[in-house]
Design a protein around this motif. Structure first.
Motif, mmCIF file in Angstrom:
data_model
loop_
_atom_site.group_PDB
_atom_site.id
_atom_site.type_symbol
_atom_site.label_atom_id
_atom_site.label_comp_id
_atom_site.label_asym_id
_atom_site.label_seq_id
_atom_site.Cartn_x
_atom_site.Cartn_y
_atom_site.Cartn_z
ATOM 1 N N UNK A 65 0.831 -1.205 0.000
ATOM 2 C CA UNK A 65 0.000 0.000 0.000
ATOM 3 C C UNK A 65 0.865 1.254 0.000
ATOM 4 N N UNK A 66 1.980 1.232 0.748
ATOM 5 C CA UNK A 66 2.879 2.380 0.744
ATOM 6 C C UNK A 66 3.545 2.549 -0.627
ATOM 7 N N UNK A 67 3.831 1.444 -1.299
ATOM 8 C CA UNK A 67 4.364 1.553 -2.662
ATOM 9 C C UNK A 67 3.356 2.239 -3.578
ATOM 10 N N UNK A 68 2.080 1.881 -3.441
ATOM 11 C CA UNK A 68 1.038 2.523 -4.242
ATOM 12 C C UNK A 68 0.920 3.998 -3.872
ATOM 13 N N UNK A 69 1.058 4.304 -2.601
ATOM 14 C CA UNK A 69 1.043 5.705 -2.171
ATOM 15 C C UNK A 69 2.165 6.487 -2.841
ATOM 16 N N UNK A 70 3.339 5.854 -2.986
ATOM 17 C CA UNK A 70 4.456 6.527 -3.656
ATOM 18 C C UNK A 70 4.125 6.808 -5.116
#
Length: 444
Positions: A136-141
């Motif tokens: 999810x943090x990768x998608x946020x990036x």
């Protein structure tokens, strides 16, 4: 998206509360994306059947794919949408996370976000479900690269607790050395002045649009409410220094080295101008270096060339700003190539063409308006005529005669050939052979 890290996106799904077929509905929310994600985690339905339609991002929008394989946009513009992610605590769905996407109030731009204090109840939120909080943090990036606004800088970047990480300070921002979750070094620019939100939005919009070779890499924009003020931070790729420091430390460059570096700057300018944007503050300090590769940076004064209000504004830096700006006259993209010409002059000589012993800005601007360029003395008198010709066609008073970025890239000093394809050392004034206007002759 150009400039984005290569990341194969895992399956993403809207929450079923948005519907299972169009027309889908967003949820009416009040508050930030962070609050929305927290409330979802606390009160949402976490049963096995919470997954709705599959969704994905393109460069600017969020889409869903219907059962008959139709693509339906649910968020038309991700730019300035607020995003936040949280884990979902569910025994039935282990290691799941939710990303809340909350666009600004329609028609209000950055003023319609909670960063600017907007708590309107008519804000519409969307919940995206994904397996794995780290994913999810990768998608946020990825969303950050599209200009989405975040509230989780402390979870994304490691900032020193003291001032040891400061790598630059100015009137408007302090820049810190930091690193992301992937351990890659970055520069975090903490803005000192928070009142001009429209300028912040315009800078982020420009950075998102022009990302590519020879443009400083933009990574994210964050905000957080501190005790007495709002703190806005932007994250960029880390540079090793700037062009001003390099020349002051190492001295003037020879012509081949200057050419290689300057051509890269011109390619960066061409990219900016091809997107209909004028930088308006091209100077040595705003050319950052990653190794030996120059990157155009600091888009705080950049604007669309069609923005009549901004394009009537007198702005820039004394010594690099074009004569027409000093005079308060109409200007265009070529204010940037004038600044580029001053940069070329500086890296070849370690001097500025229109300087003042006491750094008096008014005196510098008066000299700029006269635009008397003296190249018949060392080190320029020892350089090729093509080099002097290039300088005269960039640092000239007439906008009509001044080279554009495209024109400069076609100049014989860059390509090393005449229009007929033969290598030739151009004599002074031979620019007409390349289809460009002859430069104005300097007055000594």
């Amino acid at each position: 998206m150009e400039g984005a890290p290569s990341l194969p996106l895992p399956p993403l799904f809207l929450h079923r509360c948005h519907g299972q077929e169009p027309p889908l509905r967003g949820l009416r929310l009040q508050g930030s994306a962070e609050r929305a994600a927290e409330n979802f985690n606390a009160h949402g339905d976490h049963s096995e059947s919470l997954l709705g339609l599959g969704c994905f991002f393109d460069r600017t929008s969020l889409f869903v794919e219907t059962a008959d394989q139709q693509l339906v946009p649910v968020v038309e513009q991700l730019f300035l949408s607020e995003v936040s992610c949280h884990p979902i605590h569910s025994d039935l769905l282990p290691d799941m996370a939710v990303i809340a996407v909350v666009p600004p109030v329609t028609g209000q731009g950055i003023q319609g976000t909670s960063m600017c204090g907007c708590e309107a109840e008519d804000r519409e939120g969307w919940f995206i479900l994904i397996q794995g909080l780290s994913t999810a943090y990768d998608i946020m990036d990825v969303l950050s690269l599209r200009g989405c606004i975040r509230h989780d800088i402390e979870n994304s970047y490691s900032l020193p607790a003291d001032d040891s990480g400061i790598i630059g300070e100015g009137a408007y921002a302090t820049v810190y050395h930091s690193q992301g979750r992937d351990k890659r070094p970055v520069a975090v620019k903490k803005m000192n002045c928070q009142s001009d939100f429209e300028s912040i939005a315009r800078e982020v919009s420009t950075l998102v649009e022009v990302q590519g070779p020879h443009i400083i890499g933009f990574r994210a924009i964050f905000w957080q409410q501190e005790v007495e003020r709002l703190q806005v931070s932007m994250v960029f790729e880390l540079a090793s220094g700037d062009l001003l420091f390099k020349v002051l430390q190492d001295g003037p460059m020879d012509e081949p080295s200057a050419r290689t570096l300057f051509v890269s700057i011109l390619h960066g300018l061409k990219r900016i101008h091809d997107h209909g944007i004028v930088h308006r503050d091209i100077k040595t300090e705003n050319i950052l270096l990653q190794g030996d590769v120059p990157m155009v940076a600091d888009f705080g004064l950049a604007c669309k060339a069609t923005d009549e209000q901004q394009m009537s504004r007198r702005c820039g830096s004394a010594g690099f700003v074009a004569p027409e700006v000093c005079l308060g006259s109409a200007y265009d993209y070529k204010v940037d190539t004038f600044g580029a010409g001053v940069i070329l002059y500086f890296i070849l000589s370690k001097e500025l063409p229109f300087s003042s012993p006491d750094r008096d800005s008014a005196a510098i601007m008066r000299k700029t308006v006269k635009c008397n360029l003296h190249l018949q003395r060392p080190p320029f008198s020892e350089m090729t005529s093509r080099t002097r010709n290039m300088l005269r066609q960039l640092i000239c008073k007439s906008q009509e005669e001044r080279l554009s970025a495209d024109g400069a890239l076609a100049h014989s000093w860059v390509v090393g050939k005449t229009a007929g394809g033969k290598k030739k050392e151009l004599a002074e004034g031979d620019g007409a052979a390349l289809g460009v206007a002859p430069p104005p002759q300097p007055r000594d």
